[in-house]
Design a protein around this motif. Sequence first.
Motif, PDB file in Angstrom:
ATOM      1  N   ILE A 141     -20.151  15.445 -59.634  1.00 41.70           N
ATOM      2  CA  ILE A 141     -21.017  15.381 -60.461  1.00 41.70           C
ATOM      3  C   ILE A 141     -20.211  15.748 -61.932  1.00 41.70           C
ATOM      4  CG2 ILE A 141     -23.055  16.036 -62.327  1.00 41.70           C
ATOM      5  CD1 ILE A 141     -24.358  16.635 -59.493  1.00 41.70           C
ATOM      6  N   ARG A 142     -19.886  14.897 -63.576  1.00 45.14           N
ATOM      7  CA  ARG A 142     -19.068  15.321 -64.276  1.00 45.14           C
ATOM      8  C   ARG A 142     -20.349  16.517 -64.989  1.00 45.14           C
ATOM      9  NH1 ARG A 142     -15.320  11.506 -68.285  1.00 45.14           N
ATOM     10  NH2 ARG A 142     -14.756  14.757 -69.350  1.00 45.14           N
ATOM     11  N   ALA A 143     -19.822  17.280 -65.299  1.00 37.92           N
ATOM     12  CA  ALA A 143     -21.390  18.061 -66.612  1.00 37.92           C
ATOM     13  C   ALA A 143     -20.423  20.070 -65.969  1.00 37.92           C
ATOM     14  CB  ALA A 143     -22.427  18.244 -65.575  1.00 37.92           C
ATOM     15  N   ASP A 144     -21.255  19.826 -67.426  1.00 41.83           N
ATOM     16  CA  ASP A 144     -20.865  21.678 -68.155  1.00 41.83           C
ATOM     17  C   ASP A 144     -21.401  22.525 -67.116  1.00 41.83           C
ATOM     18  OD1 ASP A 144     -20.533  24.815 -68.113  1.00 41.83           O
ATOM     19  OD2 ASP A 144     -20.860  23.760 -71.010  1.00 41.83           O
ATOM     20  N   TYR A 145     -21.261  22.775 -65.943  1.00 41.31           N
ATOM     21  CA  TYR A 145     -22.207  23.890 -64.660  1.00 41.31           C
ATOM     22  C   TYR A 145     -22.923  25.321 -65.804  1.00 41.31           C
ATOM     23  CZ  TYR A 145     -18.405  26.858 -64.288  1.00 41.31           C
ATOM     24  OH  TYR A 145     -17.545  27.840 -64.373  1.00 41.31           O
ATOM     25  N   THR A 146     -22.309  25.236 -66.588  1.00 41.27           N
ATOM     26  CA  THR A 146     -23.542  26.488 -67.327  1.00 41.27           C
ATOM     27  C   THR A 146     -24.050  25.671 -67.714  1.00 41.27           C
ATOM     28  OG1 THR A 146     -22.133  26.032 -69.752  1.00 41.27           O
ATOM     29  CG2 THR A 146     -20.999  27.944 -67.995  1.00 41.27           C
ATOM     30  N   ARG A 147     -24.438  24.690 -67.790  1.00 40.02           N
ATOM     31  CA  ARG A 147     -26.181  24.318 -68.533  1.00 40.02           C
ATOM     32  C   ARG A 147     -27.425  23.593 -67.132  1.00 40.02           C
ATOM     33  NH1 ARG A 147     -23.901  20.771 -73.307  1.00 40.02           N
ATOM     34  NH2 ARG A 147     -22.996  23.049 -74.766  1.00 40.02           N
ATOM     35  N   ALA A 148     -28.187  23.154 -66.979  1.00 42.77           N
ATOM     36  CA  ALA A 148     -28.589  23.070 -66.304  1.00 42.77           C
ATOM     37  C   ALA A 148     -28.506  21.438 -65.912  1.00 42.77           C
ATOM     38  CB  ALA A 148     -30.678  22.699 -66.470  1.00 42.77           C
ATOM     39  N   VAL A 149     -27.965  21.391 -63.907  1.00 36.07           N
ATOM     40  CA  VAL A 149     -27.442  20.590 -63.790  1.00 36.07           C
ATOM     41  C   VAL A 149     -28.672  19.591 -62.544  1.00 36.07           C
ATOM     42  CG1 VAL A 149     -25.733  19.463 -62.121  1.00 36.07           C
ATOM     43  CG2 VAL A 149     -25.433  21.029 -63.828  1.00 36.07           C
TER      44      VAL A 149
END
Length: 323
Positions: A141-149
């Motif tokens: 998963i490409r995402a900013d993990y500091t936000r909801a995933v």
Amino acid sequence: MTVPGKHHTGRRNAPPVSPSAGMREEILAGLHARPKKLSPKYFYDAEGARLFEEITTLPEYYPTRTELGILHRALPELVDLAGPRVALVEYGSGAGIKVRLLLEGLAAPVAYVPIDISGEQLDRVAAGLRSDYPGIVVHPIRADYTRAVSLPALPRAARRIAFFPGSTIGNFEPGAATNFLRGVRTTVGAGGGLILGVDRVKDGATLERAYNDAAGVTARFNTNLLVRLNRELAATFDVDRFAHEARWNRADSRIEMHLRSLEDQVVQVGGTAVSFARDETIWTESSYKYDHQRLERMVTDAGFRLTRLWTDPEELFWVAFLE
């Protein structure tokens, strides 16, 4: 670090972020704040990720090798605590080195979900893991993990175990760290768990050496942030007019990384002028260090239970299992 926290930069594992209008607004807001402050997630462009991997091999930087040693020794107990049919969810997966130890040791893991915002590295790591562990479903998963995933569909009856190594929890301010762990608790759900790396409070000299290495790699890692802003936001930073600083703030139990302006100057960032006074700094990272009381409070406030805690012979670092 988080430098990270030195990943997953505590460190460092903070994820890289692609340029966007949101990035410009966030950077400018940080540079106009008092004190000036930027998120360590912006360290990790391709060069920043490369420099961080170099940092983890330095003699002064103890967290990576110490945590790996703890994981090796704790693996039999970790396997028992995690149980069979684990779906492992790693926040800030980076180069995917530590997770291989878990994937090889766990009892029949069924899925691995690496979360990182560095798409190129994420794809490369996921492809390598698929090849090496064909019986495990890999869902990057490409995402900013500091936000909801949101997680993908996982195999039925899999126990979700999160993995957040590298003492990157230290990159969060204390309240934000608790909120982040609450989000992890929601993601893993009832019956889930978390394997967490935590850097321990220790003498300031050891900590400052880890963030001021003799080879200057951490200094290049820090100033590379300015190089990135020049490239992605058309900024005009002269790297030679800024100096890397890392200092131990004993009162707040954190290492602080700064970039100090060596003179009065004005820099253009995304078409906006930003003024610096001589000796004014940009605060680029905090890396909080934990004692047992502080750790227990954070874990409990987030809704987890501290089931098991392992350390190394020198008591530099912890690996915790939370349920």
